[in-house]
Write a protein that holds these residues in place. Sequence first.
Motif, PDB file in Angstrom:
ATOM      1  N   GLY A   1      47.976  36.169  50.848  1.00 47.75           N
ATOM      2  CA  GLY A   1      47.223  35.525  49.783  1.00 47.75           C
ATOM      3  C   GLY A   1      45.745  35.463  50.086  1.00 47.75           C
ATOM      4  N   ARG A   2      45.412  35.157  51.326  1.00 50.04           N
ATOM      5  CA  ARG A   2      43.994  35.102  51.707  1.00 50.04           C
ATOM      6  C   ARG A   2      43.377  36.490  51.665  1.00 50.04           C
ATOM      7  NH1 ARG A   2      41.918  32.322  57.232  1.00 50.04           N
ATOM      8  NH2 ARG A   2      42.468  34.343  58.117  1.00 50.04           N
ATOM      9  N   GLY A   3      44.162  37.493  52.045  1.00 48.96           N
ATOM     10  CA  GLY A   3      43.670  38.870  51.980  1.00 48.96           C
ATOM     11  C   GLY A   3      43.357  39.290  50.554  1.00 48.96           C
ATOM     12  N   ASP A   4      44.207  38.871  49.601  1.00 45.09           N
ATOM     13  CA  ASP A   4      43.951  39.177  48.193  1.00 45.09           C
ATOM     14  C   ASP A   4      42.640  38.547  47.731  1.00 45.09           C
ATOM     15  OD1 ASP A   4      46.283  40.615  48.009  1.00 45.09           O
ATOM     16  OD2 ASP A   4      47.450  38.985  47.118  1.00 45.09           O
ATOM     17  N   SER A   5      42.406  37.289  48.143  1.00 40.28           N
ATOM     18  CA  SER A   5      41.178  36.591  47.747  1.00 40.28           C
ATOM     19  C   SER A   5      39.951  37.262  48.351  1.00 40.28           C
ATOM     20  CB  SER A   5      41.240  35.123  48.189  1.00 40.28           C
ATOM     21  OG  SER A   5      42.280  34.439  47.536  1.00 40.28           O
ATOM     22  N   GLU A   6      40.044  37.640  49.622  1.00 39.93           N
ATOM     23  CA  GLU A   6      38.911  38.289  50.284  1.00 39.93           C
ATOM     24  C   GLU A   6      38.623  39.655  49.666  1.00 39.93           C
ATOM     25  OE1 GLU A   6      40.167  38.322  54.332  1.00 39.93           O
ATOM     26  OE2 GLU A   6      39.501  36.257  54.712  1.00 39.93           O
ATOM     27  N   HIS A   7      39.692  40.363  49.293  1.00 41.62           N
ATOM     28  CA  HIS A   7      39.516  41.670  48.650  1.00 41.62           C
ATOM     29  C   HIS A   7      38.818  41.512  47.309  1.00 41.62           C
ATOM     30  CE1 HIS A   7      40.283  45.743  47.339  1.00 41.62           C
ATOM     31  NE2 HIS A   7      40.976  45.310  46.306  1.00 41.62           N
ATOM     32  N   TYR A   8      39.206  40.497  46.549  1.00 41.79           N
ATOM     33  CA  TYR A   8      38.580  40.262  45.240  1.00 41.79           C
ATOM     34  C   TYR A   8      37.096  39.948  45.402  1.00 41.79           C
ATOM     35  CZ  TYR A   8      37.588  38.360  40.632  1.00 41.79           C
ATOM     36  OH  TYR A   8      37.030  38.134  39.403  1.00 41.79           O
ATOM     37  N   VAL A   9      36.770  39.071  46.344  1.00 44.26           N
ATOM     38  CA  VAL A   9      35.368  38.695  46.577  1.00 44.26           C
ATOM     39  C   VAL A   9      34.546  39.912  46.986  1.00 44.26           C
ATOM     40  CG1 VAL A   9      33.827  37.367  48.083  1.00 44.26           C
ATOM     41  CG2 VAL A   9      35.879  36.293  47.143  1.00 44.26           C
ATOM     42  N   SER A  10      35.117  40.737  47.850  1.00 49.00           N
ATOM     43  CA  SER A  10      34.418  41.937  48.316  1.00 49.00           C
ATOM     44  C   SER A  10      34.168  42.918  47.179  1.00 49.00           C
ATOM     45  CB  SER A  10      35.238  42.611  49.422  1.00 49.00           C
ATOM     46  OG  SER A  10      34.676  43.849  49.788  1.00 49.00           O
ATOM     47  N   GLU A  11      35.187  43.153  46.363  1.00 52.30           N
ATOM     48  CA  GLU A  11      35.041  44.091  45.249  1.00 52.30           C
ATOM     49  C   GLU A  11      34.086  43.553  44.184  1.00 52.30           C
ATOM     50  OE1 GLU A  11      36.282  47.256  44.780  1.00 52.30           O
ATOM     51  OE2 GLU A  11      36.719  47.025  46.903  1.00 52.30           O
ATOM     52  N   ARG A  12      34.082  42.254  43.979  1.00 53.84           N
ATOM     53  CA  ARG A  12      33.172  41.662  42.996  1.00 53.84           C
ATOM     54  C   ARG A  12      31.720  41.814  43.448  1.00 53.84           C
ATOM     55  NH1 ARG A  12      33.702  38.415  38.646  1.00 53.84           N
ATOM     56  NH2 ARG A  12      31.795  37.303  38.046  1.00 53.84           N
ATOM     57  N   ALA A  13      31.487  41.591  44.749  1.00 52.39           N
ATOM     58  CA  ALA A  13      30.134  41.757  45.279  1.00 52.39           C
ATOM     59  C   ALA A  13      29.671  43.204  45.126  1.00 52.39           C
ATOM     60  CB  ALA A  13      30.098  41.338  46.748  1.00 52.39           C
ATOM     61  N   ARG A  14      30.588  44.138  45.325  1.00 52.40           N
ATOM     62  CA  ARG A  14      30.233  45.558  45.176  1.00 52.40           C
ATOM     63  C   ARG A  14      29.891  45.871  43.719  1.00 52.40           C
ATOM     64  NH1 ARG A  14      32.682  50.158  43.697  1.00 52.40           N
ATOM     65  NH2 ARG A  14      34.703  49.138  43.408  1.00 52.40           N
ATOM     66  N   GLU A  15      30.675  45.330  42.779  1.00 48.32           N
ATOM     67  CA  GLU A  15      30.385  45.559  41.365  1.00 48.32           C
ATOM     68  C   GLU A  15      29.048  44.942  40.965  1.00 48.32           C
ATOM     69  OE1 GLU A  15      31.648  47.287  38.910  1.00 48.32           O
ATOM     70  OE2 GLU A  15      33.233  48.129  40.160  1.00 48.32           O
ATOM     71  N   GLN A  16      28.723  43.785  41.503  1.00 47.86           N
ATOM     72  CA  GLN A  16      27.443  43.136  41.197  1.00 47.86           C
ATOM     73  C   GLN A  16      26.269  43.993  41.668  1.00 47.86           C
ATOM     74  OE1 GLN A  16      28.273  39.408  43.173  1.00 47.86           O
ATOM     75  NE2 GLN A  16      28.619  38.333  41.237  1.00 47.86           N
ATOM     76  N   ARG A  17      26.443  44.634  42.816  1.00 45.29           N
ATOM     77  CA  ARG A  17      25.382  45.532  43.306  1.00 45.29           C
ATOM     78  C   ARG A  17      25.278  46.775  42.434  1.00 45.29           C
ATOM     79  NH1 ARG A  17      27.865  44.404  48.245  1.00 45.29           N
ATOM     80  NH2 ARG A  17      28.760  46.498  48.281  1.00 45.29           N
ATOM     81  N   GLU A  18      26.413  47.318  42.028  1.00 47.63           N
ATOM     82  CA  GLU A  18      26.414  48.588  41.311  1.00 47.63           C
ATOM     83  C   GLU A  18      25.818  48.487  39.909  1.00 47.63           C
ATOM     84  OE1 GLU A  18      30.353  50.196  41.431  1.00 47.63           O
ATOM     85  OE2 GLU A  18      30.097  50.985  43.466  1.00 47.63           O
ATOM     86  N   ILE A  19      26.011  47.344  39.228  1.00 45.22           N
ATOM     87  CA  ILE A  19      25.423  47.252  37.894  1.00 45.22           C
ATOM     88  C   ILE A  19      23.899  47.147  37.958  1.00 45.22           C
ATOM     89  CG2 ILE A  19      27.494  46.196  36.930  1.00 45.22           C
ATOM     90  CD1 ILE A  19      25.994  43.528  36.853  1.00 45.22           C
ATOM     91  N   ILE A  20      23.376  46.832  39.143  1.00 45.97           N
ATOM     92  CA  ILE A  20      21.919  46.805  39.345  1.00 45.97           C
ATOM     93  C   ILE A  20      21.417  48.135  39.886  1.00 45.97           C
ATOM     94  CG2 ILE A  20      20.039  45.702  40.645  1.00 45.97           C
ATOM     95  CD1 ILE A  20      21.728  43.138  40.665  1.00 45.97           C
ATOM     96  N   GLU A  21      22.111  48.659  40.900  1.00 46.55           N
ATOM     97  CA  GLU A  21      21.646  49.862  41.591  1.00 46.55           C
ATOM     98  C   GLU A  21      22.119  51.154  40.925  1.00 46.55           C
ATOM     99  OE1 GLU A  21      23.095  49.363  45.537  1.00 46.55           O
ATOM    100  OE2 GLU A  21      21.914  47.535  45.919  1.00 46.55           O
ATOM    101  N   LYS A  22      23.254  51.108  40.228  1.00 45.53           N
ATOM    102  CA  LYS A  22      23.817  52.312  39.590  1.00 45.53           C
ATOM    103  C   LYS A  22      24.160  52.010  38.130  1.00 45.53           C
ATOM    104  CE  LYS A  22      25.900  53.722  43.998  1.00 45.53           C
ATOM    105  NZ  LYS A  22      27.168  54.057  44.687  1.00 45.53           N
TER     106      LYS A  22
END
Length: 245
Positions: A83-104
């Motif tokens: 369960g904690r791994g799922d939460s950490e994966h979501y946070v990581s992917e969300r941070a990546r998407e936040q960067r991409e809508i700015i940088e790409k």
Amino acid sequence: MADIHAHRHPHTHPHPDPHHEHHFSSSDLVRDIVIGMADGLTVPFALAAGLSAIAQTHIVVIAGGAEIAAGSIAMGLGGFLAGRGDSEHYVSERAREQREIIEKTAAEEAEIYEIFREYGVSELETKPVLEALKRDPEAWVDFMMKFELGLVEPDKNRAMTSGGTIALSYIFGGLIPLFPYILMTDAHRALLFSAAITVLALAVFGFVKGRVTGITPIRSAMQTVLIGGTAAAAAFGLARLFQAG
């Protein structure tokens, strides 16, 4: 298009769909109960059956209790870490998407068009939706997380709830085959009662599992009984073999 847009933005919709959220939570809870009960019924039953060939009931109870304690901790910890791994994966992917809508930005816009194209929506029809998403970057990220990556934010208490549910389900399931050994002094007689109530519990559990998971209930019950019975028979047979040797 207006309905699609409103559905994609639950935080701006005045009446979010309660059925979808309830279904998601229930699915997680059922999955955790199934995981805990499946192992809780079969592993202690197999251990008790095997020990019945060579040990007295109090030894079976002690060994079975120790196994239930260790098994519930291990299973619960596994559920917590998953369960904690799922939460950490979501946070990581969300941070990546936040960067991409700015940088790409251009690439992310193209992905929006591609997502809607799969639903038969043209670029001209998609453009107003894209412009609305661009005015709200967090909504844009929410949209990409759900429809590009297929990820929904896990409940913040998911890891703890999952671990606790699996552990308690394991304990409950494990106590069922052990109960006759607590009440009786004859290990072989206790084994007969243990086998009877465990087979019944496995059948009921398998039937209910089939109902909630969409599998044919009778087939699910038969499969569950077969797996548990095979494990117990193998343990009992090996114990007899070692005793004879």
